[in-house]
Design a protein around this motif. Sequence first.
Motif, short mmCIF file in Angstrom:
data_model
loop_
_atom_site.label_atom_id
_atom_site.label_comp_id
_atom_site.label_asym_id
_atom_site.label_seq_id
_atom_site.Cartn_x
_atom_site.Cartn_y
_atom_site.Cartn_z
N THR A 20 -0.64 11.18 -9.60
CA THR A 20 -1.58 11.06 -8.50
C THR A 20 -2.59 9.96 -8.77
O THR A 20 -3.05 9.27 -7.84
CB THR A 20 -2.30 12.40 -8.27
N ALA A 21 -2.93 9.75 -10.03
CA ALA A 21 -3.91 8.73 -10.39
C ALA A 21 -3.43 7.33 -10.05
O ALA A 21 -4.23 6.39 -9.99
CB ALA A 21 -4.22 8.83 -11.88
N PHE A 22 -2.14 7.17 -9.83
CA PHE A 22 -1.57 5.86 -9.50
C PHE A 22 -1.59 5.57 -8.00
O PHE A 22 -1.07 4.53 -7.58
CB PHE A 22 -0.12 5.78 -9.98
N LYS A 23 -2.15 6.43 -7.20
CA LYS A 23 -2.04 6.30 -5.75
C LYS A 23 -2.47 4.94 -5.23
O LYS A 23 -1.75 4.27 -4.49
CB LYS A 23 -2.85 7.40 -5.06
N GLU A 24 -3.68 4.48 -5.61
CA GLU A 24 -4.17 3.19 -5.13
C GLU A 24 -3.33 2.04 -5.66
O GLU A 24 -3.04 1.08 -4.94
CB GLU A 24 -5.63 3.01 -5.53
N LEU A 25 -2.93 2.13 -6.92
CA LEU A 25 -2.09 1.08 -7.51
C LEU A 25 -0.74 1.01 -6.80
O LEU A 25 -0.24 -0.08 -6.52
CB LEU A 25 -1.88 1.36 -9.00
N THR A 52 -5.47 -4.49 -16.36
CA THR A 52 -5.77 -4.58 -17.80
C THR A 52 -4.97 -3.59 -18.63
O THR A 52 -4.84 -3.75 -19.84
CB THR A 52 -7.27 -4.35 -18.04
N SER A 53 -4.42 -2.58 -17.99
CA SER A 53 -3.67 -1.56 -18.70
C SER A 53 -2.18 -1.87 -18.65
O SER A 53 -1.63 -2.17 -17.58
CB SER A 53 -3.93 -0.19 -18.07
N ALA A 58 3.28 -1.58 -15.99
CA ALA A 58 4.60 -0.97 -15.97
C ALA A 58 4.81 -0.20 -14.68
O ALA A 58 5.91 -0.24 -14.08
CB ALA A 58 4.78 -0.04 -17.17
N ARG A 59 3.78 0.48 -14.22
CA ARG A 59 3.87 1.26 -12.99
C ARG A 59 4.01 0.35 -11.77
O ARG A 59 4.82 0.63 -10.86
CB ARG A 59 2.63 2.13 -12.84
N ALA A 60 3.21 -0.72 -11.71
CA ALA A 60 3.26 -1.63 -10.56
C ALA A 60 4.66 -2.21 -10.39
O ALA A 60 5.18 -2.29 -9.27
CB ALA A 60 2.23 -2.74 -10.73
N ILE A 61 5.28 -2.61 -11.48
CA ILE A 61 6.63 -3.18 -11.42
C ILE A 61 7.63 -2.11 -11.01
O ILE A 61 8.53 -2.35 -10.20
CB ILE A 61 7.00 -3.80 -12.78
N PHE A 62 7.48 -0.92 -11.54
CA PHE A 62 8.36 0.20 -11.20
C PHE A 62 8.32 0.47 -9.70
O PHE A 62 9.36 0.60 -9.04
CB PHE A 62 7.92 1.45 -11.97
N VAL A 63 7.11 0.54 -9.14
CA VAL A 63 6.96 0.84 -7.73
C VAL A 63 7.55 -0.28 -6.87
O VAL A 63 8.26 -0.02 -5.90
CB VAL A 63 5.47 1.05 -7.37
N TRP A 64 7.27 -1.53 -7.23
CA TRP A 64 7.76 -2.64 -6.40
C TRP A 64 9.29 -2.65 -6.35
O TRP A 64 9.88 -2.76 -5.27
CB TRP A 64 7.25 -3.98 -6.91
N ILE A 65 9.93 -2.51 -7.50
CA ILE A 65 11.40 -2.53 -7.52
C ILE A 65 11.96 -1.33 -6.76
O ILE A 65 12.89 -1.46 -5.95
CB ILE A 65 11.92 -2.54 -8.97
N GLY A 116 4.22 -9.64 -20.41
CA GLY A 116 3.87 -9.33 -21.79
C GLY A 116 4.22 -7.94 -22.28
O GLY A 116 3.82 -7.56 -23.39
N LEU A 117 4.97 -7.18 -21.52
CA LEU A 117 5.35 -5.84 -21.97
C LEU A 117 6.61 -5.92 -22.83
O LEU A 117 7.47 -6.78 -22.63
CB LEU A 117 5.62 -4.94 -20.76
N THR A 118 6.71 -5.02 -23.80
CA THR A 118 7.91 -4.89 -24.61
C THR A 118 8.83 -3.88 -23.93
O THR A 118 8.44 -2.71 -23.75
CB THR A 118 7.58 -4.43 -26.03
N CYS A 119 10.00 -4.31 -23.53
CA CYS A 119 10.87 -3.47 -22.71
C CYS A 119 12.31 -3.60 -23.17
O CYS A 119 12.76 -4.69 -23.55
CB CYS A 119 10.73 -3.89 -21.24
#
Length: 301
Positions: A20-25, A52-53, A58-65, A116-119
Amino acid sequence: MKAWLSVLLVLLYVCAGAQTAFKELDERSRTFKKKEFDTPEALAMALCAGLTSDRDKARAIFVWIAENITYHRTSDPSAQNKKEYHNKRIKQVYRLGKGVCMDYSLLYQRMAEAVGLTCEFIGGYAKTFSNPWESHAWNAVYLDKKWELLDVTWGAGYRNDDRKFVQEFQPGFFCTEPRIFLLNHYPDSAKWQLMDTPISITDFKKLSHFAYGDLENGIQDAIFQKGSGGAISLKLKIKRAPTYLSINMNGKDLAVARKDEANWTTLTFKPNGGQNLEVWGGEKTSNGIHFDLLGQFNLKK
């Protein structure tokens, strides 16, 4: 009565509050249009600008895809080597806006690494309600000094009863706890189970599993309890329990007593000696009551 029930069950817990904390993002991520960016790397940089987090990135990319790529088979590109092959698949899925699990996972890895994420790209097998063993791919991303598991393909939606893909965001597949993820994901390399003691393929195939991707209507937790007179109670944690719930064991519907309280629904029934238990949830429609399979449990004498 001699104890006969051994439940091969992993208790499922999903932290709905964190999601739920990701709602705005999530809402912000959905506003980015692919046509404005020539490459997935450029899109990822714009998508994560100001974040900055690493977890937010990681969440923003997850949601977009999940919201912009549709599950659909495409042509297999020719290539001279693995690197070229992966590059061509990434370009193709981004250009067409559709692909299969390999494409989703390769695209996620490329966009994550661009910011810059390690994936890691993880290959293995998956278990679904309609198929107990199929090739699949997903990702691991390193966040807050530990590896996290996610499946952006399943995060994008699901196949309906007609085997057609339904695009519907499933947040429960983002950064899922490893013991939960293992209910239906078996990696080629045991290290990507992220378990202190990895399980075998045989044990994986016996695990119960449920529809935890939907945090509103799916099962979030499950507990079996033995009652008197041979009865069994199955407690299900569901945020919005369906109007109708039924239990089917080895192809036969069982008589069920239901009790709802504080996001938990208890189903009490007497087993018919079978080992395969299914939980179905139903709602009224213009064509009658429509039921969806919510969970499959493996019971053993």
